[in-house]
Design a protein around this motif. Structure first.
Motif, PDB file in Angstrom:
ATOM      1  N   ARG A   1       0.865  -1.177   0.000  1.00  0.00           N
ATOM      2  CA  ARG A   1       0.000   0.000   0.000  1.00  0.00           C
ATOM      3  C   ARG A   1       0.908   1.235   0.000  1.00  0.00           C
ATOM      4  NH1 ARG A   1      -4.726   1.523   4.299  1.00  0.00           N
ATOM      5  NH2 ARG A   1      -5.777   3.123   3.059  1.00  0.00           N
ATOM      6  N   SER A   2       1.106   1.776  -1.173  1.00  0.00           N
ATOM      7  CA  SER A   2       1.972   2.954  -1.328  1.00  0.00           C
ATOM      8  C   SER A   2       1.172   4.252  -1.332  1.00  0.00           C
ATOM      9  CB  SER A   2       2.785   2.833  -2.622  1.00  0.00           C
ATOM     10  OG  SER A   2       1.912   2.725  -3.730  1.00  0.00           O
ATOM     11  N   LYS A   3      -0.139   4.150  -1.532  1.00  0.00           N
ATOM     12  CA  LYS A   3      -1.032   5.306  -1.498  1.00  0.00           C
ATOM     13  C   LYS A   3      -2.282   4.932  -0.707  1.00  0.00           C
ATOM     14  CE  LYS A   3      -1.360   5.499  -6.009  1.00  0.00           C
ATOM     15  NZ  LYS A   3      -1.768   5.949  -7.363  1.00  0.00           N
ATOM     16  N   THR A   4      -2.911   5.927  -0.112  1.00  0.00           N
ATOM     17  CA  THR A   4      -4.122   5.663   0.670  1.00  0.00           C
ATOM     18  C   THR A   4      -5.160   4.911  -0.139  1.00  0.00           C
ATOM     19  OG1 THR A   4      -3.787   7.636   2.021  1.00  0.00           O
ATOM     20  CG2 THR A   4      -6.020   6.749   1.943  1.00  0.00           C
ATOM     21  N   GLU A   5      -5.291   5.263  -1.409  1.00  0.00           N
ATOM     22  CA  GLU A   5      -6.394   4.735  -2.196  1.00  0.00           C
ATOM     23  C   GLU A   5      -6.172   3.357  -2.810  1.00  0.00           C
ATOM     24  OE1 GLU A   5      -4.754   7.591  -2.600  1.00  0.00           O
ATOM     25  OE2 GLU A   5      -4.425   8.075  -4.725  1.00  0.00           O
ATOM     26  N   ASP A   6      -4.938   2.851  -2.815  1.00  0.00           N
ATOM     27  CA  ASP A   6      -4.663   1.594  -3.494  1.00  0.00           C
ATOM     28  C   ASP A   6      -4.072   0.546  -2.555  1.00  0.00           C
ATOM     29  OD1 ASP A   6      -3.610   3.311  -6.481  1.00  0.00           O
ATOM     30  OD2 ASP A   6      -5.529   2.373  -6.038  1.00  0.00           O
ATOM     31  N   PHE A   7      -4.597  -0.682  -2.671  1.00  0.00           N
ATOM     32  CA  PHE A   7      -4.113  -1.812  -1.872  1.00  0.00           C
ATOM     33  C   PHE A   7      -3.953  -2.986  -2.840  1.00  0.00           C
ATOM     34  CE2 PHE A   7      -2.849  -3.937   1.694  1.00  0.00           C
ATOM     35  CZ  PHE A   7      -3.753  -4.757   2.345  1.00  0.00           C
ATOM     36  N   LEU A   8      -2.725  -3.447  -3.019  1.00  0.00           N
ATOM     37  CA  LEU A   8      -2.434  -4.491  -3.986  1.00  0.00           C
ATOM     38  C   LEU A   8      -2.207  -5.826  -3.286  1.00  0.00           C
ATOM     39  CD1 LEU A   8       0.115  -2.620  -6.283  1.00  0.00           C
ATOM     40  CD2 LEU A   8      -2.368  -2.712  -6.470  1.00  0.00           C
ATOM     41  N   LEU A   9      -2.763  -6.875  -3.871  1.00  0.00           N
ATOM     42  CA  LEU A   9      -2.551  -8.240  -3.388  1.00  0.00           C
ATOM     43  C   LEU A   9      -1.788  -9.002  -4.458  1.00  0.00           C
ATOM     44  CD1 LEU A   9      -3.301 -10.485  -1.261  1.00  0.00           C
ATOM     45  CD2 LEU A   9      -5.235 -11.013  -2.772  1.00  0.00           C
ATOM     46  N   THR A  10      -0.652  -9.595  -4.086  1.00  0.00           N
ATOM     47  CA  THR A  10       0.177 -10.324  -5.038  1.00  0.00           C
ATOM     48  C   THR A  10       0.312 -11.782  -4.651  1.00  0.00           C
ATOM     49  OG1 THR A  10       1.453  -8.347  -5.636  1.00  0.00           O
ATOM     50  CG2 THR A  10       2.469 -10.472  -6.082  1.00  0.00           C
ATOM     51  N   LEU A  11       0.085 -12.635  -5.630  1.00  0.00           N
ATOM     52  CA  LEU A  11       0.378 -14.052  -5.508  1.00  0.00           C
ATOM     53  C   LEU A  11       1.693 -14.247  -6.254  1.00  0.00           C
ATOM     54  CD1 LEU A  11      -2.822 -13.593  -5.519  1.00  0.00           C
ATOM     55  CD2 LEU A  11      -2.957 -16.009  -6.143  1.00  0.00           C
ATOM     56  N   GLU A  12       2.764 -14.505  -5.534  1.00  0.00           N
ATOM     57  CA  GLU A  12       4.092 -14.543  -6.161  1.00  0.00           C
ATOM     58  C   GLU A  12       4.201 -15.682  -7.175  1.00  0.00           C
ATOM     59  OE1 GLU A  12       6.244 -12.221  -5.767  1.00  0.00           O
ATOM     60  OE2 GLU A  12       5.513 -11.193  -3.980  1.00  0.00           O
ATOM     61  N   SER A  13       3.612 -16.814  -6.836  1.00  0.00           N
ATOM     62  CA  SER A  13       3.630 -17.988  -7.705  1.00  0.00           C
ATOM     63  C   SER A  13       2.314 -18.729  -7.482  1.00  0.00           C
ATOM     64  CB  SER A  13       4.827 -18.878  -7.367  1.00  0.00           C
ATOM     65  OG  SER A  13       4.827 -20.042  -8.166  1.00  0.00           O
ATOM     66  N   ALA A  14       1.346 -18.454  -8.332  1.00  0.00           N
ATOM     67  CA  ALA A  14      -0.018 -18.925  -8.094  1.00  0.00           C
ATOM     68  C   ALA A  14      -0.099 -20.456  -8.060  1.00  0.00           C
ATOM     69  CB  ALA A  14      -0.940 -18.384  -9.172  1.00  0.00           C
ATOM     70  N   THR A  15      -0.935 -20.958  -7.173  1.00  0.00           N
ATOM     71  CA  THR A  15      -1.218 -22.394  -7.075  1.00  0.00           C
ATOM     72  C   THR A  15      -2.711 -22.627  -7.227  1.00  0.00           C
ATOM     73  OG1 THR A  15      -1.584 -22.426  -4.687  1.00  0.00           O
ATOM     74  CG2 THR A  15       0.702 -22.640  -5.453  1.00  0.00           C
ATOM     75  N   SER A  16      -3.087 -23.853  -7.533  1.00  0.00           N
ATOM     76  CA  SER A  16      -4.504 -24.172  -7.750  1.00  0.00           C
ATOM     77  C   SER A  16      -5.329 -23.932  -6.484  1.00  0.00           C
ATOM     78  CB  SER A  16      -4.667 -25.604  -8.227  1.00  0.00           C
ATOM     79  OG  SER A  16      -4.119 -26.496  -7.285  1.00  0.00           O
ATOM     80  N   SER A  17      -4.699 -24.042  -5.321  1.00  0.00           N
ATOM     81  CA  SER A  17      -5.425 -23.810  -4.067  1.00  0.00           C
ATOM     82  C   SER A  17      -5.782 -22.334  -3.859  1.00  0.00           C
ATOM     83  CB  SER A  17      -4.608 -24.298  -2.872  1.00  0.00           C
ATOM     84  OG  SER A  17      -3.418 -23.539  -2.745  1.00  0.00           O
ATOM     85  N   GLN A  18      -5.221 -21.470  -4.694  1.00  0.00           N
ATOM     86  CA  GLN A  18      -5.542 -20.058  -4.617  1.00  0.00           C
ATOM     87  C   GLN A  18      -6.664 -19.656  -5.572  1.00  0.00           C
ATOM     88  OE1 GLN A  18      -1.384 -18.766  -5.126  1.00  0.00           O
ATOM     89  NE2 GLN A  18      -1.459 -17.928  -3.037  1.00  0.00           N
TER      90      GLN A  18
END
Lengths: 109, 112
Positions: free
Chosen positions: B68-85
């Motif tokens: 979260r670098s700005k109040t208005e934005d919140f990023l979610l990252t999956l570094e290496s996606a798996t089927s359980s995600q």
């Protein structure tokens, strides 16, 4: 963590009928909310009601915090009321909302 | 309605690829949250933020990171996606006193 139990799990109503959904929780809370998840997956805020009674049109809710339960009343149900109703609570020592498993409501015309 | 948007709304990706989901709010709310919704589990908190650059883990944070670098934005990252995600991901916001939470429209992610 806090336990949230909703009943009944499923409810089938004829259009125009009234119903009551219940939410029991295992600890004191700072926040209690009722949501409606429509068939398109959208979570719609119905009530923010950590205590007391509120009404919004055909819907009303009551939370008795000292007895750790909340009730959601639907009157004169319509087909657009179909979906899943979630109760969610936030204890004073937590940031997250803890959700119940939901009540699936189906209103038939 | 609370001004919350999520992008993308739908995504299909392959196992092992990185994925970033974005939540954008126009309400200037302090708190932002990422939840996932799965059958049989309801909604569970992944990560939350209590201010710019201030984040913490929720109950199902393994395999996920946030920024979260700005109040208005919140990023979610999956570094290496798996089927359980494979899941539906919801962003939520709440104000200064952590009272009522409002949810975005959700992102349906499928990991093949």
């Amino acid at each position: 963590g806090i336990q949230v139990e909703q009943s009944p799990p499923d409810l089938i109503l004829q259009e125009g009928a009234n119903s009551t959904l219940r939410c029991n929780f295992s600890d004191s809370v700072n926040n209690l909310q009722w949501f409606h998840q429509n068939p398109w997956g959208q979570l719609i805020n119905l009530f923010y009601i950590p205590s007391g009674t509120k009404q919004n049109g055909r819907l009303s809710a009551t939370t008795v915090a000292t007895e750790r339960y909340s009730l959601l009343y639907i009157s004169s149900s319509q087909t657009t009321d179909s979906g899943v109703y979630f109760c969610a609570v936030r204890p004073s020592n937590d940031y997250k909302l803890s959700f119940g498993a939901g009540t699936t409501v189906t209103v038939r015309a | 309605d609370a001004g919350i948007t999520q992008s993308p709304r739908h995504k299909v990706t392959e196992t092992g690829t990185p994925v970033t989901l974005r939540c954008h709010q126009t309400e200037n709310h302090r708190y932002m949250y990422w939840y996932r919704q799965d059958p049989g589990h309801g909604l569970r908190l992944i990560h939350y933020s209590y201010g710019v650059k201030d984040t913490d883990k929720g109950e199902v944070s393994d395999g996920y990171s946030v920024s979260r670098s700005k109040t208005e934005d919140f990023l979610l990252t999956l570094e290496s996606a798996t089927s359980s995600q494979t899941s539906v991901y919801f962003c939520a916001i709440s104000g200064q006193s952590m009272d009522e939470q409002f949810f975005g429209p959700g992102t349906r992610l499928t990991v093949l």
